[in-house]
Design a protein around this motif. Structure first.
Motif, short mmCIF file in Angstrom:
data_model
loop_
_atom_site.label_atom_id
_atom_site.label_comp_id
_atom_site.label_asym_id
_atom_site.label_seq_id
_atom_site.Cartn_x
_atom_site.Cartn_y
_atom_site.Cartn_z
N VAL A 1 28.33 52.49 41.76
CA VAL A 1 29.74 52.28 42.11
C VAL A 1 29.99 50.77 42.16
CG1 VAL A 1 31.55 52.66 43.84
CG2 VAL A 1 29.84 54.44 43.41
N CYS A 2 31.06 50.33 41.54
CA CYS A 2 31.40 48.90 41.52
C CYS A 2 32.80 48.68 42.08
CB CYS A 2 31.37 48.34 40.10
SG CYS A 2 29.75 48.38 39.37
N PHE A 3 33.05 47.46 42.47
CA PHE A 3 34.34 47.05 43.05
C PHE A 3 34.96 46.06 42.06
CE2 PHE A 3 35.99 43.98 46.53
CZ PHE A 3 37.26 44.52 46.49
N ASP A 4 36.15 46.36 41.60
CA ASP A 4 36.84 45.49 40.62
C ASP A 4 37.41 44.27 41.36
OD1 ASP A 4 38.53 44.33 38.76
OD2 ASP A 4 39.14 46.24 37.89
N VAL A 5 36.91 43.09 41.03
CA VAL A 5 37.35 41.87 41.74
C VAL A 5 38.21 40.98 40.83
CG1 VAL A 5 35.50 41.85 43.45
CG2 VAL A 5 35.10 40.78 41.23
N SER A 6 39.04 41.63 39.98
CA SER A 6 39.89 40.86 39.07
C SER A 6 41.34 40.91 39.55
CB SER A 6 39.86 41.46 37.66
OG SER A 6 38.66 42.10 37.42
N ASN A 7 42.05 39.83 39.30
CA ASN A 7 43.49 39.81 39.59
C ASN A 7 44.26 40.13 38.32
OD1 ASN A 7 42.95 38.98 42.22
ND2 ASN A 7 42.87 36.83 41.60
N LYS A 8 45.57 40.41 38.47
CA LYS A 8 46.46 40.57 37.32
C LYS A 8 47.46 39.43 37.32
CE LYS A 8 50.20 43.31 35.40
NZ LYS A 8 51.05 44.48 35.49
N PRO A 9 47.56 38.60 36.28
CA PRO A 9 46.62 38.48 35.20
C PRO A 9 45.31 37.87 35.70
CG PRO A 9 48.24 36.70 35.09
CD PRO A 9 48.62 37.57 36.22
N PRO A 10 44.24 37.95 34.90
CA PRO A 10 44.11 38.34 33.50
C PRO A 10 43.87 39.84 33.27
CG PRO A 10 42.02 37.47 34.28
CD PRO A 10 42.99 37.37 35.44
N ALA A 11 43.47 40.59 34.32
CA ALA A 11 43.26 42.03 34.11
C ALA A 11 44.56 42.76 34.44
CB ALA A 11 42.15 42.53 35.01
#
Ligand SMILES: Nc1ncnc2c1ncn2[C@@H]1O[C@H](COP(=O)(O)OP(=O)(O)OP(=O)(O)O)[C@@H](O)[C@H]1O
Length: 603
Positions: A588-598
């Motif tokens: 299990v992973c935790f998505d640590v990206s903001n929008k943008p770029p994701a």
């Protein structure tokens, strides 16, 4: 109800401008750029939006010159809007070779009503290619930045203003104050817009449109159609209204039943559940690419809508179709990248246009934004589980279950691992793509995985460093299991099957139950849980086609930009431990990206 007209010059931020004006309590309407002066006279003022065009291009959108010369109302041009004003009135705009994109420090040179209560130095968000280099007669310079001489200009006597920066985005420190100054001190608009107070008027409109005919209302379980349906229920007698809910099979665990119960509890039992899950699953059999998935789901949904319409026609000729269409659905700003593709199954297909022409379409909320719909739902006394639900995409779990036809190992990446090592972490790249946004465009790039012991602030820094430094990566996930071995990570082939959907449903339910138990769901804009075909065979099941679950909680005010939610790591690990008990889940992973770029969603 006068207010502010926003002329759409194709900017992705057009809706944001209109929303900000409404947040000030003033009605605003987005109109096409060629709207004539006669229509604009009903408004207190006009804003010309930004846009990707250049005044030197022959087919870039323009406004009639008379908006500036004959209307006599205040006008504010933002970014491309400012360049257009300059060009139309005889100033000069040149094309720069490098696009200026990001924060700039704005210095006010001449005090003006537009900058009342704004400090003389502050930060503003810039995003432009062209630049104004000389002003039309009668104009003065009000503000500059280090790189832009004409950051704000005006012909104060004629009340025509232009600004190169974007006051509507939250990065501009005093953007709201600047918009408020324009709206109240320059346009003298009145703060009379209050969506919740329009309830009685909407009820009257619903009765008038239905005109004694039976209303079949498409209810998706989302906030918009829930509120619109409940509004119809207050307007019409029970035998004149029926809710139609299509179960696509891509819903979350027990979703259809919970929706039926929620409506039953408030005295609205008239919901017909149409189970088309097998049809949707069959249609998705060999679909791998995310666009392909959407292109199969959209037309099938429209086909089902068509069947429902034919059935109504056979049952009873006297009917109207209702939908939870809201304002952003009716106006797709010209600059919204991929809008055509994203919205294929949406509310504006030819069959719906035909129903509208026949006066058989009821869309009570088509003037409202989502937060206004929520306010209206509260005014109707609807329970929070119907009004405060997180947004959920139409194609549902189908676009949260990633598919693949590849077999590949995780890729070592010296640069990314180097950044990670500075923080005591490790990193690699998964040969798996997800959707992101870069500038005005959608991107489809690789995912980086990082692991090690870190606090949230470090994860945020590392994630930004990676996506800024490596343009082939638009998303970063943090592994919640300390014992990860990157060499054991494999992307494998996987299709959209009912087994995979079931596992994702369980994982999603576990994550949301724990979130609810900690009372944190209302802090989040959305919490997608995503299944990716990545196994971590080490030890457990070396030959397996195990999978990885991604937790993607985000904060956002409007979905246009978002920040990964800083949920406590112990809670995320508790979710991970519980989810790892599911058969086939390795990691299990935790998505640590903001929008943008994701983007918020992965597909
Ligand atoms: N599964 C479904 N069953 C019945 N109607 C649906 C379904 N999905 C969508 N609709 C109808 O189509 C409209 C637009 O769908 P879309 O998926 O874009 O949702 P939305 O704009 O987020 O609205 P909502 O908040 O109502 O879901 C909905 O408001 C609803 O009227």
């Amino acid at each position: 109800m006068p207010g502010i007209a926003v002329l759409d010059l194709g900017g992705q931020y057009c809706h944001l401008i209109a929303r900000r004006v409404r947040d000030l309590g003033v009605f605003s309407d987005i109109l096409p750029s060629d709207t004539e002066v006669e229509t604009l006279r009903h408004f207190d003022g006009v804003i010309l939006s930004g846009g990707p065009g250049s005044v030197s291009e022959p087919d870039a959108p323009r406004v009639p010159q008379t908006v500036l010369t004959d209307l006599g109302k205040p006008v504010l041009g933002i970014c491309y809007g400012q360049q257009l004003i300059t060009d139309l009135l005889g100033g000069t705009v040149i094309r720069e070779h490098v696009r200026e994109y990001g924060l700039a420090s704005l210095s006010i040179i001449e005090p003006d009503l537009l900058f009342q209560d704004v400090p003389s130095d502050s930060m503003a968000w810039m995003s432009h290619g062209d630049t104004v280099t000389s002003l039309p007669r009668g104009f003065r310079r009000l503000a500059k930045t280090e790189t832009c001489d004409f950051a704000a200009v005006a012909d104060v006597d004629k009340r025509i203003y232009g600004i190169q920066f974007h006051p509507e985005v939250t990065h501009t420190q005093h953007g709201m104050a600047i918009l408020s100054n324009f709206v109240f001190h320059i346009c003298h608009a009145q703060p009379t817009w209050n969506p919740a107070s329009l309830k009685d008027k909407l009820i009257e409109q619903i009765r008038a449109t239905a005109a004694g005919r039976k209303v079949y209302f498409l209810v998706s379980g989302g906030v918009d159609s829930n509120v619109a349906y409940a509004l119809c229920a207050q307007a019409l007698p029970p035998d004149q209204l029926e809710g139609l809910y299509v179960d696509t099979g891509f819903m979350r665990k027990n979703e259809s039943e919970q929706l039926r119960l929620a409506f039953e509890r408030i005295g609205l039992p008239n919901i017909r559940i149409i189970d088309d899950s097998q049809r949707f699953l069959d249609a998705m059999q060999d679909a791998i690419d995310p666009e392909e998935k959407r292109q199969r789901i959209g037309p099938l949904f429209i086909e089902i809508q068509q069947e429902l319409v034919s059935a109504m026609e056979n049952e009873n000729h006297n009917w109207v179709l209702g939908q939870g269409t809201i304002y952003p659905d009716t106006i797709e700003s010209g600059g919204t990248a991929g809008a055509e593709v994203i919205k294929t199954h949406h509310n504006r297909v030819p069959m719906i246009a035909e129903l509208a022409a026949q006066n058989r379409l009821l869309e009570p909320l088509q003037e409202f934004y989502k937060d206004e719909v929520r306010a209206l739902g509260q005014a109707l006394g609807l329970p929070p589980d119907l009004v405060n639900r997180h947004p959920f995409p139409g194609p549902g779990l189908a676009i949260r279950t990633l598919c693949s036809d590849r077999h590949a190992k995780a890729m070592p990446h010296g640069g990314i691992d180097g950044i990670c090592r500075e923080f005591g972490l490790h990193g690699c790249v998964l040969p798996l793509k997800s959707v992101g946004v870069q500038g005005d465009n959608r991107s489809y790039k690789n995912v980086a995985m990082i692991s090690g012991v870190a606090v949230l602030e470090t994860l945020s820094q590392v994630s930004t460093r990676i996506t800024n430094g490596y343009k082939d990566v638009n998303r970063v996930v943090y592994c919640l299991d300390a014992a990860i071995d990157f060499k054991a990570l494999r992307v494998h082939d996987a299709l959209l099957t009912s087994e995979r959907l079931d596992v994702l449903r369980e994982a999603d339910a576990i994550a949301h139950q724990l979130l609810h138990a900690h009372g944190l769901e209302h802090q989040l804009w959305q919490f997608p849980v995503v299944l990716i075909p990545v196994s971590h065979g080490a030890g457990r099941r070396s030959e397996s086609k195990g999978e990885t679950v991604i937790l993607r909680p985000v904060y956002s005010v409007d979905g246009m930009t978002a920040e990964f939610a800083k949920l406590p790591l112990p809670l995320l690990r508790e979710m991970a431990r519980a989810i790892c008990q599911l058969p086939t889940i390795d990691l299990v992973c935790f998505d640590v990206s903001n929008k943008p770029p994701a983007t918020i969603e992965w597909e």
